[in-house]
Design a protein around this motif. Structure first.
Motif, short mmCIF file in Angstrom:
data_model
loop_
_atom_site.label_atom_id
_atom_site.label_comp_id
_atom_site.label_asym_id
_atom_site.label_seq_id
_atom_site.Cartn_x
_atom_site.Cartn_y
_atom_site.Cartn_z
N GLY A 229 0.81 -1.22 0.00
CA GLY A 229 0.00 0.00 0.00
C GLY A 229 0.84 1.27 0.00
O GLY A 229 2.05 1.25 -0.21
N LYS A 230 0.17 2.38 0.28
CA LYS A 230 0.82 3.69 0.23
C LYS A 230 1.67 3.92 1.47
O LYS A 230 1.28 3.57 2.58
N VAL A 231 2.83 4.53 1.25
CA VAL A 231 3.80 4.69 2.32
C VAL A 231 4.26 6.14 2.40
O VAL A 231 4.67 6.74 1.40
N MET A 232 4.14 6.71 3.62
CA MET A 232 4.90 7.93 3.87
C MET A 232 6.09 7.51 4.72
O MET A 232 5.97 6.70 5.64
N GLY A 233 7.26 8.02 4.37
CA GLY A 233 8.46 7.50 4.98
C GLY A 233 9.40 8.55 5.49
O GLY A 233 9.49 9.67 4.96
N TYR A 234 10.13 8.17 6.53
CA TYR A 234 11.15 9.02 7.15
C TYR A 234 12.44 8.22 7.21
O TYR A 234 12.45 7.05 7.61
N LEU A 235 13.56 8.84 6.83
CA LEU A 235 14.86 8.20 6.89
C LEU A 235 15.80 9.06 7.72
O LEU A 235 16.07 10.21 7.37
N LEU A 259 3.27 4.07 7.69
CA LEU A 259 4.38 4.95 8.01
C LEU A 259 5.63 4.10 8.22
O LEU A 259 5.65 3.21 9.07
N VAL A 260 6.66 4.38 7.45
CA VAL A 260 7.96 3.71 7.61
C VAL A 260 8.91 4.67 8.29
O VAL A 260 9.12 5.79 7.83
N MET A 261 9.49 4.23 9.40
CA MET A 261 10.51 4.98 10.12
C MET A 261 11.81 4.20 9.99
O MET A 261 12.00 3.17 10.65
N ALA A 262 12.69 4.65 9.11
CA ALA A 262 13.92 3.93 8.81
C ALA A 262 15.11 4.64 9.44
O ALA A 262 15.38 5.79 9.13
N PHE A 298 9.18 5.10 -0.69
CA PHE A 298 8.33 6.14 -0.13
C PHE A 298 7.45 6.76 -1.22
O PHE A 298 7.94 7.20 -2.26
N ASP A 299 6.16 6.81 -0.98
CA ASP A 299 5.27 7.57 -1.87
C ASP A 299 5.36 9.06 -1.54
O ASP A 299 5.29 9.90 -2.43
#
Length: 417
Positions: A229-235, A259-262, A298-299
């Motif tokens: 699905g759709k991802v908002m991401g932070y690196l 939400l991906v927190m990388a 990340f989208d």
């Protein structure tokens, strides 16, 4: 703007060269090394870190430096591995701290001086890149620096740093000839303190590396497998500066998003409701070279920093890294002075509702043309550009020095270990 060239530059760096994430110091150093002899000295590990982590590769590397070559070369930079030093940060300010800090200065200077003598280095520029724990190291070098630069790359936030950091940094600044900062608020702080030679060289991006994300279709980093699905991401670092409440509430409004927190997590700062959320994924650290394969998933890329006095001094590396990858960026308004100039390529969310709306807007309006526009902005803010600025400031300052007090190399002889 003429590049600085043929100059010995000794860099004392708080961020270590072999950390998983890159740093401002390393990126500037590797660019300067294209035309100069750059020797980078990492912040030392302590004897306590030696005893607790002797099995770790980065610690073992420093152990071997006592018996084998203490110098390694990486991307054109000569890395001089430091000795282990006494753990002093827990000591109170005063005589005991000063005594052991003095011993640490001597141990570190001894290794550097041995290198300088062995390689017949008779002149240099000294750059203390945010290693305020060694404010007086330049005074202990056998070669008097032709220029002493203090490089401020971040505000001080954590209790560990604040214990001694502010007064040690002031001491380092007082002994320097110029201060170069990475954010407008940091530069202004020094200017307000009466430092006339206070300059700004902002952070940037490794454009060639992160622009690769545009071509990655499906071959994402292994840590992201299974996230659909759709991802908002932070690196980046996941710690005190992150506005977890805003993130949690915004995600509740984005019911079909993940939400991906990388990045490395300082768990003490993360609320339980964030750790336990089924659509928030902490994927851990990755090597700098692998970061584009994370970012490509990340989208929408986000910078969810708290809006406080400390954040005004932050100029995050990820800002131009996201743009180099062509990603839509949604950020809190943590540093208006920086973000206002990027309003065409960065959306600002002021509240959880506003942040969620901006994520949806950025996602819905994304297209190839906007991706190219973002990448174009990043291409004008590379480490090559920043190193040229950094070097030009050094060159200008050297030219103003009395004749004979310069840091040019006498010849092109390469240092030995």
């Amino acid at each position: 703007m003429t590049r600085l060239a043929n100059t010995n530059i000794l860099v004392l760096s708080l961020p270590r060269h072999d950390e998983r994430y890159t740093s401002t110091t390393w990126q500037i150093s590797r660019e300067l090394a294209l035309d100069n002899n750059v020797i980078l000295v990492d912040h030392p590990f302590t004897f306590t870190e030696l005893l607790k982590g002797f099995h770790k590769p980065e610690v073992r590397k420093r152990i071997l430096a006592y018996f084998k070559r203490p110098v390694i070369e990486k991307e054109g930079v000569k890395v001089l591995l430091p000795p282990f030093v006494w753990p002093v940060n827990s000591l109170p300010k005063g005589g005991l701290y000063n005594f052991f800090s003095g011993l640490n200065h001597q141990m570190l200077a001894r290794r550097i001086n041995r290198f300088l003598k062995k390689n017949d280095i008779e002149s240099l520029v000294y750059v203390n890149s945010f290693d305020f724990y060694f404010p007086s190291l330049a005074k202990k070098l056998v070669v008097k620096p032709g220029l002493n630069v203090y490089h401020c790359i971040d505000p001080m936030v954590k209790p560990f740093t604040l214990r001694h950091g502010p007064y040690l940094e002031q001491k380092a600044v007082e002994q320097s000839d110029m201060v170069i900062s990475t954010a407008p608020a940091l530069q202004k702080k020094f200017t307000d303190e009466g430092i006339e030679n206070s300059f700004l060289v902002p952070n940037a991006a490794n454009y060639k590396l992160f622009n690769k994300a545009l071509a990655i279709k499906g071959a994402y980093h292994k840590s992201l497998s299974g996230i659909e699905g759709k991802v908002m991401g932070y690196l980046g670092n996941i710690e005190r500066r992150t506005d977890f409440d805003l993130l949690h509430d915004a995600l509740e409004l984005l019911s079909d998003w993940h939400l991906v927190m990388a990045g490395p997590v300082e768990a003490a700062y993360v609320p339980e409701q964030v750790f336990d959320h089924p659509r928030i994924h902490f994927t851990g650290s990755c090597n700098h070279e692998e970061a584009p394969s994370v970012m490509a998933r990340f989208d929408v890329a986000i910078i969810p920093f708290k809006c406080d006095e400390v954040s005004q001094g932050i100029y995050p590396l990820k800002l131009y890294e996201y743009l180099a990858a062509g990603k839509p960026v949604v950020s809190t308004n943590f540093n208006p002075e920086v973000l206002d100039s990027l309003s065409e390529v960065v959306e600002i969310g002021l509240t959880p509702e506003d942040f969620a709306d901006k994520v949806l807007k950025a996602y819905a309006s994304d297209d190839d043309e906007k991706q190219k526009q973002r990448a174009l902005v990043a291409s004008k803010n590379t480490w090559t550009h920043r190193a040229k600025q950094f070097g030009a400031l050094i060159r200008s300052a050297l030219e103003k020095q009395p004749k004979g007090n310069v840091a040019q190399r006498k010849d092109q002889k390469q240092p030995e270990a």
